[in-house]
Design a protein around this motif. Structure first.
Motif, PDB file in Angstrom:
ATOM      1  N   ILE A   1      52.059  21.992  29.347  1.00 29.72           N
ATOM      2  CA  ILE A   1      52.107  21.502  30.729  1.00 29.72           C
ATOM      3  C   ILE A   1      52.149  19.980  30.748  1.00 29.72           C
ATOM      4  O   ILE A   1      52.924  19.375  31.492  1.00 29.72           O
ATOM      5  N   SER A   2      51.315  19.355  29.919  1.00 30.51           N
ATOM      6  CA  SER A   2      51.307  17.895  29.860  1.00 30.51           C
ATOM      7  C   SER A   2      52.671  17.356  29.463  1.00 30.51           C
ATOM      8  O   SER A   2      53.176  16.386  30.042  1.00 30.51           O
ATOM      9  N   GLU A   3      53.308  17.987  28.486  1.00 29.54           N
ATOM     10  CA  GLU A   3      54.644  17.569  28.053  1.00 29.54           C
ATOM     11  C   GLU A   3      55.655  17.734  29.188  1.00 29.54           C
ATOM     12  O   GLU A   3      56.509  16.872  29.410  1.00 29.54           O
ATOM     13  N   MET A   4      55.556  18.847  29.920  1.00 28.49           N
ATOM     14  CA  MET A   4      56.453  19.080  31.039  1.00 28.49           C
ATOM     15  C   MET A   4      56.291  18.004  32.114  1.00 28.49           C
ATOM     16  O   MET A   4      57.271  17.468  32.637  1.00 28.49           O
ATOM     17  N   LEU A   5      55.051  17.658  32.426  1.00 30.34           N
ATOM     18  CA  LEU A   5      54.790  16.648  33.444  1.00 30.34           C
ATOM     19  C   LEU A   5      55.301  15.277  33.014  1.00 30.34           C
ATOM     20  O   LEU A   5      55.856  14.534  33.826  1.00 30.34           O
ATOM     21  N   CYS A   6      55.120  14.938  31.731  1.00 33.60           N
ATOM     22  CA  CYS A   6      55.633  13.651  31.237  1.00 33.60           C
ATOM     23  C   CYS A   6      57.136  13.556  31.439  1.00 33.60           C
ATOM     24  O   CYS A   6      57.661  12.489  31.797  1.00 33.60           O
ATOM     25  N   GLY A   7      57.841  14.678  31.218  1.00 39.05           N
ATOM     26  CA  GLY A   7      59.282  14.685  31.411  1.00 39.05           C
ATOM     27  C   GLY A   7      59.668  14.579  32.875  1.00 39.05           C
ATOM     28  O   GLY A   7      60.552  13.790  33.242  1.00 39.05           O
TER      29      GLY A   7
END
Length: 210
Positions: free
Chosen positions: A17-23
């Motif tokens: 989720i964190s990776e998705m939000l960063c993108g």
């Protein structure tokens, strides 16, 4: 291909989720170091977790397609609440060690200032909040966003909540809320200090009847 599963968010989902939000938030436009981007994503993710007592994800084939965090004022925070706050502070300290990290953090504190400005005239008017709502690019056209919102609103109705709000800005797809009939209650214009084009953002407060 599996059907879309709507379920409670678990700790195992946090890195994805964190990776998705960063993108989605394009952190890499403002932060050059990959580890700083990762820490920024985790810091803000845990900060949002500390504000919620409802957390649901949409998943297909092991990939998170969307997430929604919400808060219902009639219910307590989860038992992990203090832990979320502690983790947010830890990642924030790590993230802010670099000069670009500190600059980015200052931009986020300005965002919080604009949000407080929007909410001040409506203090005590809401009993629920849509804290964080995001869908991955590959979820477009699948109805993930509408389903997540519908499920959250059904939860609020069950808890007899009546007035919900959400905060967003012109960087996000705020037209989605206009399309759904949410009422735009207020907006302010502001500069964060990291805009590449020098143009101010617009910050919005939306409200709706559950």
């Amino acid at each position: 291909m599996e059907s879309i599963l709507y379920r409670t968010i678990t700790e195992q989902d946090y890195p994805q989720i964190s990776e998705m939000l960063c993108g989605i938030w394009q952190f890499d436009k403002y932060l050059n170091d990959e580890s700083t981007v990762r820490r920024a994503g985790l810091a803000f993710w845990y900060a949002y977790l500390a504000r919620q007592n409802y957390a649901e994800a949409a998943e297909r084939d092991g990939r998170i397609l969307g997430i929604l965090l919400g808060h219902c004022g009639s219910l307590p925070f989860p038992a992990e609440h203090k832990g979320f706050e502690k983790e947010a502070r830890r990642f924030l300290r790590e993230f802010s060690r670099s000069g670009e990290g500190r600059k980015f953090y200052k931009a986020q504190t300005r965002t919080a200032k604009y949000e407080r400005q929007l909410l001040a005239p409506y203090e005590g008017s809401f009993d629920a909040e849509l804290v964080l709502f995001a869908t991955a690019p590959e979820a477009r056209g699948l109805g993930v966003g509408k389903t997540l919102l519908s499920r959250f609103n059904a939860f609020l109705k069950k808890q007899e909540a009546r007035h919900a709000f959400l905060l967003t800005d012109s960087f996000c797809n705020f037209g989605f809320y206009d399309h759904l009939g949410y009422e735009r209650l207020a907006e302010v214009e502001g500069l964060l200090g990291i805009e590449a084009d020098g143009k101010p953002l617009h910050f919005y407060l939306y409200g709706y009847e559950v």
